[in-house]
Design a protein around this motif. Structure first.
Motif, PDB file in Angstrom:
ATOM      1  N   ALA A   1       0.840  -1.191   0.000  1.00 39.26           N
ATOM      2  CA  ALA A   1       0.000   0.000   0.000  1.00 39.26           C
ATOM      3  C   ALA A   1       0.879   1.245   0.000  1.00 39.26           C
ATOM      4  CB  ALA A   1      -0.915  -0.017   1.219  1.00 39.26           C
ATOM      5  N   GLU A   2       0.525   2.222  -0.832  1.00 36.01           N
ATOM      6  CA  GLU A   2       1.415   3.372  -1.063  1.00 36.01           C
ATOM      7  C   GLU A   2       1.806   4.078   0.223  1.00 36.01           C
ATOM      8  OE1 GLU A   2       0.018   6.555  -3.646  1.00 36.01           O
ATOM      9  OE2 GLU A   2       2.059   7.339  -3.775  1.00 36.01           O
ATOM     10  N   GLU A   3       0.850   4.313   1.127  1.00 36.16           N
ATOM     11  CA  GLU A   3       1.160   5.104   2.325  1.00 36.16           C
ATOM     12  C   GLU A   3       1.615   4.238   3.493  1.00 36.16           C
ATOM     13  OE1 GLU A   3       1.432   7.997   1.409  1.00 36.16           O
ATOM     14  OE2 GLU A   3       0.050   8.088  -0.291  1.00 36.16           O
TER      15      GLU A   3
ATOM     16  N   ILE B   1      -2.636  -1.339  -3.181  1.00 33.17           N
ATOM     17  CA  ILE B   1      -3.584  -0.229  -2.964  1.00 33.17           C
ATOM     18  C   ILE B   1      -2.963   1.142  -3.208  1.00 33.17           C
ATOM     19  CG2 ILE B   1      -5.051   0.893  -1.231  1.00 33.17           C
ATOM     20  CD1 ILE B   1      -4.900  -1.770   0.337  1.00 33.17           C
ATOM     21  N   ASP B   2      -3.657   1.951  -4.006  1.00 32.55           N
ATOM     22  CA  ASP B   2      -3.405   3.390  -4.023  1.00 32.55           C
ATOM     23  C   ASP B   2      -4.678   4.064  -3.520  1.00 32.55           C
ATOM     24  OD1 ASP B   2      -2.891   6.043  -4.507  1.00 32.55           O
ATOM     25  OD2 ASP B   2      -1.819   5.663  -6.379  1.00 32.55           O
ATOM     26  N   PRO B   3      -4.635   4.646  -2.312  1.00 27.72           N
ATOM     27  CA  PRO B   3      -5.872   5.187  -1.727  1.00 27.72           C
ATOM     28  C   PRO B   3      -6.339   6.457  -2.423  1.00 27.72           C
ATOM     29  CG  PRO B   3      -3.993   5.770  -0.368  1.00 27.72           C
ATOM     30  CD  PRO B   3      -3.470   4.865  -1.456  1.00 27.72           C
ATOM     31  N   LEU B   4      -5.427   7.129  -3.115  1.00 29.74           N
ATOM     32  CA  LEU B   4      -5.804   8.354  -3.838  1.00 29.74           C
ATOM     33  C   LEU B   4      -4.798   8.539  -4.974  1.00 29.74           C
ATOM     34  CD1 LEU B   4      -7.474  10.865  -4.239  1.00 29.74           C
ATOM     35  CD2 LEU B   4      -6.409  11.893  -2.251  1.00 29.74           C
ATOM     36  N   ASP B   5      -5.207   8.154  -6.164  1.00 25.81           N
ATOM     37  CA  ASP B   5      -4.340   8.290  -7.336  1.00 25.81           C
ATOM     38  C   ASP B   5      -4.765   9.558  -8.072  1.00 25.81           C
ATOM     39  OD1 ASP B   5      -2.313   7.219  -9.192  1.00 25.81           O
ATOM     40  OD2 ASP B   5      -4.002   7.191 -10.576  1.00 25.81           O
ATOM     41  N   GLY B   6      -3.841  10.520  -8.101  1.00 28.95           N
ATOM     42  CA  GLY B   6      -4.190  11.833  -8.650  1.00 28.95           C
ATOM     43  C   GLY B   6      -4.218  12.866  -7.536  1.00 28.95           C
TER      44      GLY B   6
HETATM   45 CA    CA Z   1      -0.664   6.892  -7.713  1.00 33.51          CA
END
Ligand code: CA
Ligand code: IPD
Ligand code: CA
Length: 264
Positions: free
Chosen positions: A68-70, A84-89
């Motif tokens: 997961a990114e964070e 998981i990317d919880p917020l892409d953009g």
């Molecule tokens: Ca992303």
């Protein structure tokens, strides 16, 4: 394991967390931004959303781990892992632009078996499970049937590190500006990919991406009949930091162009 059932549960949780993200956007005129690196930002919304997603996914499939990114969970699963990317953009989100999306994929050993991309701005959820086809808000989707690059709309993302490859990358932009319908940079790689899956774009390419940017979207493209590879036509596009995703008809020509320009 009933993948269709899990997929619907993941869509529902994405919509729930998406509502939180949209509400934060509307109620906070000034979202507090942390700088992770030059051109790389994170907000409390990214972190809180990821925590919410991890908590819910832990109930859906307790044995699965997380990439997961964070980094809200570093648990590793033996067989199953969520990517998981919880917020892409995030940059779009900070500036009040769309698209921005939640991206969730499930990996079984080395293979993706389920993907959900929820684009929050237009309230569109794209999803697919292994051999089940790809869907947008409940309707089956397919890649476009354009055969040639000259009739294609091409999407990409601009590199924000690894500037060593910037010269050949700029050449690809010139090539597609001259030889296609045009080039778009939306600011959410997960959204770019699902727009290939539903035929809005014929092709997408970018380098410097992470597994959470591409795992779900690339899987959805394939379930919608498209093709995905790295810049040399191999399969190392999830962890390999470069990806091409196209409809099945323009893929070969598109790959030849990228291969020639990017690998020179
Ligand atoms: Ca992303
Ligand atoms: C970014 C977006 C963007 C892409 C960047 C990614 P983030 O993800 O997908 O389109 O060009 O490379 O890092 O940071 O907003 O999750
Ligand atoms: Ca992100």
């Amino acid at each position: 394991m009933n993948l269709e059932h899990i997929c619907i549960e993941v869509c529902n949780l994405s919509k729930e967390v998406g509502l939180f993200i949209r509400t934060e956007r509307l109620s906070n005129i000034n979202i507090q931004v942390e700088v992770k690196g030059l051109h790389d930002f994170v907000t409390h919304v990214d972190k809180t959303s990821e925590q919410k997603i991890v908590d819910k996914l832990s109930k859906i499939l307790p044995e699965a781990g997380f990439i997961a990114e964070e980094n809200t969970s570093t648990k590793k699963g033996d067989k199953y892992n969520w990517i998981i990317d919880p917020l892409d953009g995030t940059t779009n989100f900070i500036h009040g632009l769309t698209p921005y999306a939640i991206s969730i994929a499930l990996k079984e050993n080395d293979e993706i078996i389920l993907g959900v991309v929820y684009e929050i701005g237009l309230d569109e959820y794209f999803y697919a499970w292994k051999n089940g086809g790809a869907y947008l808000n409940g309707n089956k989707i397919q890649v476009s049937d354009k055969k040639e690059i000259k009739n294609s709309l091409v999407a990409t993302g601009f590199p924000y590190y690894d500037y060593k490859r910037i010269k050949p990358f700029l050449e690809t932009l010139e090539y597609f500006m001259v030889n296609s319908h045009g080039v778009r940079r939306l600011g959410s790689a997960a959204t770019d990919l699902v727009y290939v899956a539903c035929g809005r774009f014929e092709a997408f390419y970018e380098y410097g991406l992470s597994p959470w940017d591409v795992a779900a979207g690339a899987f959805i493209v394939q379930e919608a009949g498209g093709k995905v590879s790295d810049f040399i036509g191999e399969k190392n596009y999830i962890f390999g930091k470069e990806i091409i995703a196209c409809n099945n008809l323009v893929f070969d020509d598109f790959l030849i162009s990228i291969k020639q320009i990017m690998n020179n």
